[in-house]
Design a protein around this motif. Structure first.
Motif, PDB file in Angstrom:
ATOM      1  N   TYR A  92       0.836  -1.207   0.000  1.00  0.00           N
ATOM      2  CA  TYR A  92       0.000   0.000   0.000  1.00  0.00           C
ATOM      3  C   TYR A  92       0.869   1.254   0.000  1.00  0.00           C
ATOM      4  CZ  TYR A  92      -3.903  -3.034   0.968  1.00  0.00           C
ATOM      5  OH  TYR A  92      -4.851  -4.010   0.873  1.00  0.00           O
ATOM      6  N   TYR A  93       0.671   2.061  -1.027  1.00  0.00           N
ATOM      7  CA  TYR A  93       1.428   3.313  -1.149  1.00  0.00           C
ATOM      8  C   TYR A  93       0.422   4.461  -1.251  1.00  0.00           C
ATOM      9  CZ  TYR A  93       5.280   0.113  -2.104  1.00  0.00           C
ATOM     10  OH  TYR A  93       6.228  -0.891  -2.012  1.00  0.00           O
ATOM     11  N   VAL A  94      -0.241   4.748  -0.129  1.00  0.00           N
ATOM     12  CA  VAL A  94      -1.186   5.869  -0.121  1.00  0.00           C
ATOM     13  C   VAL A  94      -0.350   7.149  -0.024  1.00  0.00           C
ATOM     14  CG1 VAL A  94      -3.205   6.908   0.966  1.00  0.00           C
ATOM     15  CG2 VAL A  94      -2.853   4.422   1.115  1.00  0.00           C
ATOM     16  N   THR A  95      -0.537   8.022  -1.005  1.00  0.00           N
ATOM     17  CA  THR A  95       0.339   9.183  -1.167  1.00  0.00           C
ATOM     18  C   THR A  95      -0.517  10.444  -1.126  1.00  0.00           C
ATOM     19  OG1 THR A  95       1.722   7.787  -2.556  1.00  0.00           O
ATOM     20  CG2 THR A  95       2.083  10.176  -2.728  1.00  0.00           C
ATOM     21  N   ALA A 109      -3.615   9.888  -3.835  1.00  0.00           N
ATOM     22  CA  ALA A 109      -3.774   8.761  -4.758  1.00  0.00           C
ATOM     23  C   ALA A 109      -3.044   7.581  -4.138  1.00  0.00           C
ATOM     24  CB  ALA A 109      -3.204   9.072  -6.136  1.00  0.00           C
ATOM     25  N   THR A 110      -3.468   6.400  -4.526  1.00  0.00           N
ATOM     26  CA  THR A 110      -2.898   5.184  -3.934  1.00  0.00           C
ATOM     27  C   THR A 110      -2.352   4.264  -5.019  1.00  0.00           C
ATOM     28  OG1 THR A 110      -4.386   5.262  -2.039  1.00  0.00           O
ATOM     29  CG2 THR A 110      -3.486   3.099  -2.596  1.00  0.00           C
ATOM     30  N   LEU A 111      -1.166   3.748  -4.778  1.00  0.00           N
ATOM     31  CA  LEU A 111      -0.640   2.643  -5.581  1.00  0.00           C
ATOM     32  C   LEU A 111      -0.782   1.380  -4.749  1.00  0.00           C
ATOM     33  CD1 LEU A 111       0.974   1.350  -7.931  1.00  0.00           C
ATOM     34  CD2 LEU A 111       3.050   1.893  -6.658  1.00  0.00           C
ATOM     35  N   ILE A 112      -1.405   0.382  -5.346  1.00  0.00           N
ATOM     36  CA  ILE A 112      -1.431  -0.941  -4.709  1.00  0.00           C
ATOM     37  C   ILE A 112      -0.584  -1.850  -5.568  1.00  0.00           C
ATOM     38  CG2 ILE A 112      -2.881  -2.912  -4.064  1.00  0.00           C
ATOM     39  CD1 ILE A 112      -5.130  -0.786  -3.742  1.00  0.00           C
ATOM     40  N   VAL A 113       0.337  -2.553  -4.934  1.00  0.00           N
ATOM     41  CA  VAL A 113       1.211  -3.467  -5.669  1.00  0.00           C
ATOM     42  C   VAL A 113       0.747  -4.895  -5.383  1.00  0.00           C
ATOM     43  CG1 VAL A 113       3.577  -4.282  -5.972  1.00  0.00           C
ATOM     44  CG2 VAL A 113       3.132  -1.844  -5.649  1.00  0.00           C
ATOM     45  N   GLU A 114       0.223  -5.495  -6.410  1.00  0.00           N
ATOM     46  CA  GLU A 114      -0.361  -6.841  -6.292  1.00  0.00           C
ATOM     47  C   GLU A 114       0.656  -7.892  -6.736  1.00  0.00           C
ATOM     48  OE1 GLU A 114      -3.656  -7.303  -8.962  1.00  0.00           O
ATOM     49  OE2 GLU A 114      -3.820  -9.443  -8.553  1.00  0.00           O
ATOM     50  N   CYS A 121       6.305 -14.493 -11.599  1.00  0.00           N
ATOM     51  CA  CYS A 121       6.069 -13.908 -10.275  1.00  0.00           C
ATOM     52  C   CYS A 121       6.237 -12.384 -10.294  1.00  0.00           C
ATOM     53  CB  CYS A 121       6.972 -14.553  -9.222  1.00  0.00           C
ATOM     54  SG  CYS A 121       6.539 -16.244  -8.865  1.00  0.00           S
ATOM     55  N   ALA A 122       5.580 -11.777 -11.279  1.00  0.00           N
ATOM     56  CA  ALA A 122       5.679 -10.317 -11.411  1.00  0.00           C
ATOM     57  C   ALA A 122       4.764  -9.606 -10.410  1.00  0.00           C
ATOM     58  CB  ALA A 122       5.295  -9.925 -12.835  1.00  0.00           C
ATOM     59  N   VAL A 123       4.890  -8.291 -10.369  1.00  0.00           N
ATOM     60  CA  VAL A 123       3.950  -7.477  -9.593  1.00  0.00           C
ATOM     61  C   VAL A 123       3.241  -6.509 -10.540  1.00  0.00           C
ATOM     62  CG1 VAL A 123       5.002  -7.642  -7.307  1.00  0.00           C
ATOM     63  CG2 VAL A 123       5.814  -5.875  -8.889  1.00  0.00           C
ATOM     64  N   THR A 150       2.422   6.642 -11.028  1.00  0.00           N
ATOM     65  CA  THR A 150       2.798   5.876 -12.217  1.00  0.00           C
ATOM     66  C   THR A 150       4.303   5.587 -12.227  1.00  0.00           C
ATOM     67  OG1 THR A 150       1.007   6.996 -13.401  1.00  0.00           O
ATOM     68  CG2 THR A 150       2.634   5.835 -14.756  1.00  0.00           C
ATOM     69  N   LEU A 151       5.072   6.614 -11.932  1.00  0.00           N
ATOM     70  CA  LEU A 151       6.531   6.445 -11.916  1.00  0.00           C
ATOM     71  C   LEU A 151       6.975   5.551 -10.752  1.00  0.00           C
ATOM     72  CD1 LEU A 151       7.717   8.037 -14.211  1.00  0.00           C
ATOM     73  CD2 LEU A 151       8.902   9.473 -12.584  1.00  0.00           C
ATOM     74  N   LEU A 152       6.267   5.689  -9.641  1.00  0.00           N
ATOM     75  CA  LEU A 152       6.572   4.837  -8.480  1.00  0.00           C
ATOM     76  C   LEU A 152       6.342   3.366  -8.836  1.00  0.00           C
ATOM     77  CD1 LEU A 152       7.301   4.533  -5.483  1.00  0.00           C
ATOM     78  CD2 LEU A 152       4.909   5.028  -4.916  1.00  0.00           C
ATOM     79  N   ALA A 153       5.241   3.090  -9.549  1.00  0.00           N
ATOM     80  CA  ALA A 153       4.951   1.704  -9.973  1.00  0.00           C
ATOM     81  C   ALA A 153       6.068   1.190 -10.872  1.00  0.00           C
ATOM     82  CB  ALA A 153       3.609   1.656 -10.703  1.00  0.00           C
TER      83      ALA A 153
END
Ligand code: 16G
Length: 200
Positions: A92-95, A109-114, A121-123, A150-153
């Motif tokens: 969870y990257y709530v920014t 905005a939030t980045l969720i890394v699944e 085994c990607a994310v 987007t850049l963080l992802a």
């Protein structure tokens, strides 16, 4: 046992994730900002940073209600959700964007890394809950927070980032590089009439 005032202050400003991750290189992106802004220089008196517990008292929940229905969330509920997110590292990257003059959260905005098995085994990144306060329109903050996530992802090695949005928001996202892929541009859902709180 209650901690000291210093301990409580440190806890309330504890970032949800490592803030160093927001040192992103905006010079590499095609999106133009005029005037130029970036997560490290978002505009006068503004800062971009990870969510922290103190943000409950800085209007974070009220800001989210400009996006959708939020309901009444007590501070205790907010802190419990923050704690459970924090207990899932690298997910969870709530920014948020804070106006330091008013100590108010004005964008988020939030980045969720699944985590996946596919693609070796990607994310996969998911962009969620993008909102900028109505009072802060025209400062490129929507563009800024979307490109930050987007850049963080990309930096976190996501193989793709996806989102769903209202149709009227499509031009904004296509202008920032998001694509409606041929043969795969659909989003389906079932809305459950579930009133019970989620239990972990
Ligand atoms: C939008 C948001 C999504 C959010 C949803 C809430 C973006 C890119 N999309 O689709 O993240 O969760 O609205 O709407 O921010 P709902 O309350 O109708 O589910």
């Amino acid at each position: 046992m209650m901690g000291s005032d210093d301990e409580n202050a440190a806890l309330s400003s504890e970032p949800l994730y490592n803030p160093d991750l927001l040192r992103l290189d905006f010079s590499q992106i095609k999106t133009k900002f005029d005037p130029p802004i970036s997560p490290s220089e978002p505009g006068e008196a503004l800062i971009v940073r990870p969510l922290c517990p103190a943000d409950y008292d800085k209007g974070f929940v009220q800001l989210l209600s400009q996006l959708t229905k939020v309901g009444n969330i007590s501070k205790d509920q907010f802190l419990r959700r923050y704690t459970t997110m924090k207990a899932c590292p690298n997910t969870y990257y709530v920014t948020v964007i804070e106006d330091t003059r008013s100590s108010h959260i004005v964008g988020s905005a939030t980045l969720i890394v699944e985590q996946k098995f596919i693609h070796e085994c990607a994310v996969r990144g998911r962009l969620e809950d993008v909102v900028v306060s109505d009072d802060y329109r025209g400062k490129q903050l929507g563009k800024l927070i979307i490109m930050t996530i987007t850049l963080l992802a990309q930096h976190l090695n996501c193989y793709k980032i996806t989102l769903d949005c209202k149709d009227r928001m499509i031009p904004l996202y296509t202008g920032l590089g998001y694509k409606l892929e041929q043969g795969g541009s659909n989003y389906m859902q079932i809305r459950f009439d579930n009133k019970k709180p989620f239990k972990l």
